[in-house]
Design an enzyme around this catalytic site. Sequence first.
Site, mmCIF file in Angstrom:
data_model
loop_
_atom_site.group_PDB
_atom_site.id
_atom_site.type_symbol
_atom_site.label_atom_id
_atom_site.label_comp_id
_atom_site.label_asym_id
_atom_site.label_seq_id
_atom_site.Cartn_x
_atom_site.Cartn_y
_atom_site.Cartn_z
ATOM 1 N N CYS A 54 0.845 -1.205 0.000
ATOM 2 C CA CYS A 54 0.000 0.000 0.000
ATOM 3 C C CYS A 54 0.882 1.258 0.000
ATOM 4 O O CYS A 54 1.999 1.254 0.504
ATOM 5 C CB CYS A 54 -0.897 -0.012 1.238
ATOM 6 S SG CYS A 54 -2.129 1.326 1.238
ATOM 7 N N ASP A 56 0.333 3.671 1.766
ATOM 8 C CA ASP A 56 0.292 4.169 3.147
ATOM 9 C C ASP A 56 1.716 4.435 3.673
ATOM 10 O O ASP A 56 2.583 3.563 3.564
ATOM 11 C CB ASP A 56 -0.421 3.106 4.015
ATOM 12 C CG ASP A 56 -0.749 3.629 5.398
ATOM 13 O OD1 ASP A 56 0.190 4.067 6.103
ATOM 14 O OD2 ASP A 56 -1.936 3.598 5.763
ATOM 15 N N ARG A 58 2.990 4.328 6.393
ATOM 16 C CA ARG A 58 3.450 3.516 7.529
ATOM 17 C C ARG A 58 3.920 2.124 7.126
ATOM 18 O O ARG A 58 4.309 1.337 7.987
ATOM 19 C CB ARG A 58 2.304 3.394 8.554
ATOM 20 C CG ARG A 58 1.835 4.747 9.069
ATOM 21 C CD ARG A 58 0.497 4.644 9.782
ATOM 22 N NE ARG A 58 -0.588 4.318 8.853
ATOM 23 C CZ ARG A 58 -1.873 4.236 9.209
ATOM 24 N NH1 ARG A 58 -2.225 4.456 10.467
ATOM 25 N NH2 ARG A 58 -2.795 3.943 8.306
ATOM 26 N N HIS A 115 -2.050 -4.486 4.847
ATOM 27 C CA HIS A 115 -1.699 -4.003 6.192
ATOM 28 C C HIS A 115 -2.953 -3.666 6.984
ATOM 29 O O HIS A 115 -4.017 -3.395 6.413
ATOM 30 C CB HIS A 115 -0.773 -2.784 6.103
ATOM 31 C CG HIS A 115 -1.448 -1.537 5.609
ATOM 32 N ND1 HIS A 115 -1.859 -0.530 6.458
ATOM 33 C CD2 HIS A 115 -1.798 -1.143 4.379
ATOM 34 C CE1 HIS A 115 -2.419 0.435 5.739
ATOM 35 N NE2 HIS A 115 -2.399 0.093 4.468
ATOM 36 N N CYS A 118 -5.980 -0.164 6.979
ATOM 37 C CA CYS A 118 -5.826 0.397 5.627
ATOM 38 C C CYS A 118 -6.972 1.358 5.329
ATOM 39 O O CYS A 118 -8.148 0.980 5.370
ATOM 40 C CB CYS A 118 -5.784 -0.731 4.588
ATOM 41 S SG CYS A 118 -5.525 -0.112 2.907
HETATM 42 ZN ZN LIG Z 1 -3.482 0.889 2.933
#
Ligand SMILES: [Zn+2]
Length: 215
Positions: A54, A56, A58, A115, A118
């Site tokens: 992703c 993302d 993190r 993850h 999400c």
């Molecule tokens: Zn995500």
Amino acid sequence: MPAFRGACRNDSLEMDRLIEGYRRFRMTQWPERRASFEALAQQGQSPRAMVIACSDSRVDPAMIFATGPGELFVIRNVANLVPAYGPDAEPHATSAALEFAIQVLQVPDVIVMGHAMCGGISALLQGSPHPVGDFLGPWMRIAEPAKRKALAYNEADRQTACEHEAVKVSLRNLLTFPWIEERVNNARLRLHGAMFDIRSGVLSVLQADDRFTPV
Ligand SMILES: [Zn+2]
């Protein structure tokens, strides 16, 4: 075509901070890494695996797998989704990266890594908390089959179930690419599913029993 001139402005405090970070990298890390970058530049890349993760902030595959430059070929997109094979005249970022990594670089392993928490999956299940425009909705429709399965779970487990199912949707979609299916059948390519829990830092891997198990 909008005017590009003047669009790049270097008076951003955040950009200044990033450039400070770059300078620290040049001072401290580059001297150690110089030889390996020079070798990679001369010999080209031959990554050990491809990871689809992703976007993302993190979830950084290189950090999670403790790898350095040249080791992982990474696609990051919203909710680590792979669309089904669908060649047409439109640009397809994820499919183009798959084509390059598998047909040209011939990576032996592809890992789809979802993850916890999400935002893309949460928006798919509950609708986006923000007004969104042209692109997120159609993109997240790739994971509709995951949503349908997740709706059978109680509300507390639904997000996790959908995150797990979305990884499986992407794995199934990978097999719709004829040159992926062929390599998987000939044991020249292995597909893997994984989940990273950003709360605990624990990685789980999809097993033959169709469950994600911490490793
Ligand atoms: Zn995500």
